[in-house]
Scaffold this motif. Sequence first.
Motif, PDB file in Angstrom:
ATOM      1  N   TYR A  15       0.816  -1.219   0.000  1.00  0.00           N
ATOM      2  CA  TYR A  15       0.000   0.000   0.000  1.00  0.00           C
ATOM      3  C   TYR A  15       0.848   1.266   0.000  1.00  0.00           C
ATOM      4  CZ  TYR A  15      -3.974  -3.017   1.118  1.00  0.00           C
ATOM      5  OH  TYR A  15      -4.939  -3.982   1.079  1.00  0.00           O
ATOM      6  N   SER A  16       1.880   1.290   0.842  1.00  0.00           N
ATOM      7  CA  SER A  16       2.652   2.522   1.007  1.00  0.00           C
ATOM      8  C   SER A  16       3.531   2.856  -0.190  1.00  0.00           C
ATOM      9  CB  SER A  16       3.526   2.436   2.265  1.00  0.00           C
ATOM     10  OG  SER A  16       4.448   1.366   2.153  1.00  0.00           O
ATOM     11  N   ARG A  17       3.602   1.970  -1.177  1.00  0.00           N
ATOM     12  CA  ARG A  17       4.418   2.228  -2.366  1.00  0.00           C
ATOM     13  C   ARG A  17       3.574   2.611  -3.591  1.00  0.00           C
ATOM     14  NH1 ARG A  17       9.687   1.285  -1.915  1.00  0.00           N
ATOM     15  NH2 ARG A  17       9.942   1.101  -4.176  1.00  0.00           N
ATOM     16  N   TYR A  21      -0.138   7.698  -2.489  1.00  0.00           N
ATOM     17  CA  TYR A  21      -0.389   7.087  -1.170  1.00  0.00           C
ATOM     18  C   TYR A  21      -0.658   8.155  -0.121  1.00  0.00           C
ATOM     19  CZ  TYR A  21       0.890   5.073   3.356  1.00  0.00           C
ATOM     20  OH  TYR A  21       0.913   4.681   4.677  1.00  0.00           O
ATOM     21  N   ASP A  22      -1.736   7.971   0.614  1.00  0.00           N
ATOM     22  CA  ASP A  22      -2.119   8.870   1.703  1.00  0.00           C
ATOM     23  C   ASP A  22      -2.294   8.008   2.943  1.00  0.00           C
ATOM     24  OD1 ASP A  22      -3.671  10.291   3.616  1.00  0.00           O
ATOM     25  OD2 ASP A  22      -4.588  11.516   2.059  1.00  0.00           O
ATOM     26  N   GLU A  23      -1.364   8.113   3.879  1.00  0.00           N
ATOM     27  CA  GLU A  23      -1.366   7.210   5.039  1.00  0.00           C
ATOM     28  C   GLU A  23      -2.623   7.355   5.884  1.00  0.00           C
ATOM     29  OE1 GLU A  23       1.581   5.600   8.564  1.00  0.00           O
ATOM     30  OE2 GLU A  23       2.351   6.816   6.927  1.00  0.00           O
ATOM     31  N   THR A  26      -5.545   5.760   4.058  1.00  0.00           N
ATOM     32  CA  THR A  26      -5.382   4.298   4.029  1.00  0.00           C
ATOM     33  C   THR A  26      -5.728   3.694   5.376  1.00  0.00           C
ATOM     34  OG1 THR A  26      -3.658   4.496   2.350  1.00  0.00           O
ATOM     35  CG2 THR A  26      -3.757   2.423   3.565  1.00  0.00           C
ATOM     36  N   ARG A  27      -5.284   4.337   6.444  1.00  0.00           N
ATOM     37  CA  ARG A  27      -5.599   3.843   7.785  1.00  0.00           C
ATOM     38  C   ARG A  27      -7.108   3.866   8.025  1.00  0.00           C
ATOM     39  NH1 ARG A  27      -4.010   6.737  13.465  1.00  0.00           N
ATOM     40  NH2 ARG A  27      -4.736   5.076  14.842  1.00  0.00           N
TER      41      ARG A  27
END
Length: 199
Positions: A15-17, A21-23, A26-27
Amino acid sequence: MTTTPEPTDLDAFVYSRQPGYDETATRAAFAGAVPLRTIVIFCYDPRAAAIPTQLAELWPDEIYPGDLILDDHGNKVGSTATIFPIVVAGGRATDALRSITIGHHLFGLQRVVVVHHTNCGTSSFTPRGLLEAYRTEEGIDLSNMYSSDSLAIGHLETSLSYDVNLLRRSPGIPASVEIIGMVFDIDRNEFTVLTPPGG
């Protein structure tokens, strides 16, 4: 000097790659996809394998194993399970701490249940015996690697109390999370609560 590894085909599954990507987003998506409420720590003894299923039968608001949620393309994007199992030797809490911290971060968490069971293999040796065996048989000194209080079960009530208190003191678990300690009778399939929430 830190270098960034070259992209590979497997990066598509991290996911983080991903581009954009928006942490935070995503969380939030993870928290919405899995209704985790309870983590259950128990032993990897095959006789103990049904512990999360049996807890779900005792607690009607819990679901285990639950059903997978699929998107329109058949990809597995979530689950209805509210119980997550952490399976480690003896059901010892020290081995579960990182998983609990990550579980709370991703999904939120209301309860952690530590379950030790009767006639556990970790009650068949002592910490001293294990350390001496490694020293003699493998030529390895593990004395500074693990707390001796977490290596074996010499007394069910004492080991369970130690593990519950370890979790309650951990900065990786918010104080709002209930920590419960239980003993599971392998032959009777019965739970005894030795450490209730806040007890």
